[in-house]
Motif scaffolding. Structure first.
Motif, PDB file in Angstrom:
ATOM      1  N   ARG A  59      -0.718   4.962 -14.400  1.00  9.70           N
ATOM      2  CA  ARG A  59      -0.830   4.988 -12.939  1.00  9.70           C
ATOM      3  C   ARG A  59       0.522   5.261 -12.299  1.00  9.70           C
ATOM      4  N   ARG A  60       1.560   4.643 -12.834  1.00 10.69           N
ATOM      5  CA  ARG A  60       2.905   4.889 -12.297  1.00 10.69           C
ATOM      6  C   ARG A  60       3.357   6.307 -12.623  1.00 10.69           C
ATOM      7  N   ASP A  76       8.728  -2.004 -14.315  1.00  8.60           N
ATOM      8  CA  ASP A  76       8.104  -0.769 -13.838  1.00  8.60           C
ATOM      9  C   ASP A  76       8.477   0.429 -14.699  1.00  8.60           C
ATOM     10  N   GLU A 107      -1.340   0.720 -16.496  1.00  6.74           N
ATOM     11  CA  GLU A 107      -0.360   0.637 -15.413  1.00  6.74           C
ATOM     12  C   GLU A 107       0.707   1.716 -15.577  1.00  6.74           C
ATOM     13  N   SER A 152       5.922  14.633  -9.822  1.00  7.49           N
ATOM     14  CA  SER A 152       6.442  15.587  -8.836  1.00  7.49           C
ATOM     15  C   SER A 152       7.312  16.606  -9.551  1.00  7.49           C
ATOM     16  N   GLY A 192       1.378   8.544 -10.335  1.00  8.61           N
ATOM     17  CA  GLY A 192       1.761   8.250  -8.953  1.00  8.61           C
ATOM     18  C   GLY A 192       3.115   8.817  -8.589  1.00  8.61           C
ATOM     19  N   ASN A 193       3.990   8.947  -9.578  1.00  9.16           N
ATOM     20  CA  ASN A 193       5.337   9.475  -9.337  1.00  9.16           C
ATOM     21  C   ASN A 193       5.478  10.943  -9.731  1.00  9.16           C
TER      22      ASN A 193
END
Length: 471
Positions: free
Chosen positions: A48-49, A302, A45, A55, A52-53
């Motif tokens: 994935r975060r 998170d 997880e 940038s 996914g974030n």
């Protein structure tokens, strides 16, 4: 200076050999059990975060940071000279087996780092102007209300200001100066001036400028270093299995390479693993929570799982690459350390010698110098931010500018001072930071457990977990 060095080394011996071993391993075990191995269950997880974030252009105009910016800032602090010079020093002093103990510290440290990030999110403060502040001083006060909590928080704030804001930055600039002088012939003091000026430019820009730079710098520096390390391992692929086996063999038989009795040798190997592991991944030290507190996320869990990724990247990816390169080239086959100690080998030049085995002396030294420039400079930026938060806690916002000026002077001074003394002073203040941070983490374990995501536990286990948390 010699007397001071001996005194600091004596203090560090007691701290790292006894107090830190029990605190860090105990804390990591405690949170691993209480969170049901969150570092195993939720690592996927976290990645994935993380992806996914991902940038290179994070949140602009908002208070705090994006989750990726916070992780990049934390990783910038974690991935520094500890991954190159620190790992080399651990191997040189504690043998290849010290890396095994660094892995152990990192594995349990992932659970500790999860707890630190969760508590930093729970206790963070948003000021009237939108500025976000957070870190151990805030959850220490939550853990221990009253005079004792104020004392511990102040003790931590002073220790981290000295450890990271002053002494730690000296270690980083010292490594940059020495390797640059060896690789390019540039005087260390000249490199120190350049680094101090660049650091000052970023310090003045505040949190947002640091976030924008680290989110770009961290991925580039990691990829650059890993490509170089992979080239060494590919060129020596036949020796890699032997290098891995040496790590495990000397973890339990260190006297075969360190010398002396087995008990003293194993103590040295573990001690080096703990001390250099702390300096490398910083789990339990209380530094990276300052970055994770600034992340804009839906819930503390998170950012907790993202924080674990930072420890994983630092130790199991970057540091392990250094270890395999050094052991493969220097400790296997006809390596210069295969049959014991060799003159002229130090923790500062080990990595340069290892990379020179493929790239040649000039290019190998230049590669390490550039890598350390990236690693150490990004660490200076993050550590300065962490120290600033604590300076503001202690003395108010008006003191931050004065601190920044003094910190810039220390960055320059570090390039000119003795390596051993600078490292020992940094270790001492790092060690002292662990004590109040660990006490608060133990005291607030129920708060952390209350935020752990139970979605990937079996239903019966999850219900039992919730009951335990409520109790």
């Amino acid at each position: 200076m010699d007397y001071l060095l001996e005194l600091v080394q004596m203090v560090n011996t007691y701290l790292s050999d006894y107090i830190l071993c029990f605190l860090l391993i105990g804390l990591g075990l405690y949170y691993t059990i209480r969170t049901r191995f969150v570092q195993v269950r939720c690592l996927g997880e976290g990645f994935r975060r993380f992806f996914g974030n991902f940038s290179l252009h994070g949140e602009n105009g908002k208070s705090g940071m994006s989750s990726f910016q916070a992780l990049a800032t934390a990783v910038a602090a974690q991935v520094g000279t500890g991954n190159v010079v620190g790992a080399s020093g651990a191997i040189l002093t504690g043998g290849p087996g010290a890396i095994f103990w660094m892995w152990i510290i990192a594995f349990f440290g992932m659970a500790t780092n999860y707890a630190e990030a969760v508590l930093a999110q729970v206790t963070r403060v948003v000021k009237e102007d939108g500025t976000v502040l957070g870190g151990p001083v805030y959850y220490i006060r939550k853990a221990f209300p009253g005079a004792f909590g104020k004392f511990l928080a102040a003790f931590f704030a002073v220790a981290i200001t000295l450890a990271l804001g002053f002494m730690g930055c000296m270690v980083q600039s010292n490594s940059i100066g020495e390797t640059s002088e060896a690789a390019f012939g540039i005087p260390a003091w000249g490199v120190g001036i350049i680094i101090a000026l660049l650091a000052g430019f970023v310090f003045i820009g505040g949190t947002k400028r640091i976030a924008r730079i680290t989110e770009k710098l961290v991925p580039v520096m990691a990829v650059f270093y890993l490509i170089g390390g992979a080239a060494i391992l590919l060129a020596n692929y036949e020796r890699v299995p032997e290098a891995v086996s040496l790590i495990f063999y000397y973890a339990f038989n260190p006297d075969a390479i360190i010398g002396g009795s087995w008990g003293m040798a194993i103590k040295t190997a573990i001690s080096q693993g703990v001390k250099r592991g702390l300096f490398s991944n910083e789990a339990g030290m209380g530094s990276t929570p300052h970055a994770h507190a600034l992340a804009n996320v839906e819930k503390p869990h998170d950012q907790g799982v993202v924080a674990m990724v930072g420890v994983f990247i630092d130790t199991f990816v970057v540091l392990t690459m250094t270890a395999l390169v050094v052991i493969t080239t220097l400790y296997t086959g006809d390596g210069v350390l295969a049959n014991g100690a060799a003159e002229g080998i130090s923790k500062t030049n080990m990595a340069q010698i290892a990379f020179s085995s493929l790239f040649g002396s000039s290019l190998g030294s230049a590669f390490i110098a550039v890598s350390l420039l990236f690693f150490a400079f990004s660490t200076i930026l993050s550590w300065n931010l962490f120290a600033k938060i604590n300076v503001e806690y202690l003395m108010g916002k008006s003191a931050v500018k004065v601190f920044s000026v003094i910190a810039i002077c220390f960055v320059f001074m570090g390039s000119c001072l003795s390596n051993n003394l600078v490292w020992e002073l940094t270790d001492m203040f790092n060690n002292l930071m662990v004590i109040p941070n660990s006490l608060a983490l133990f005291a607030l374990s129920s708060v952390v457990v209350g935020h752990v995501d139970t979605s990937n536990l079996e239903e019966n286990d999850a219900n039992e977990y919730i009951v335990q948390t409520d109790n």
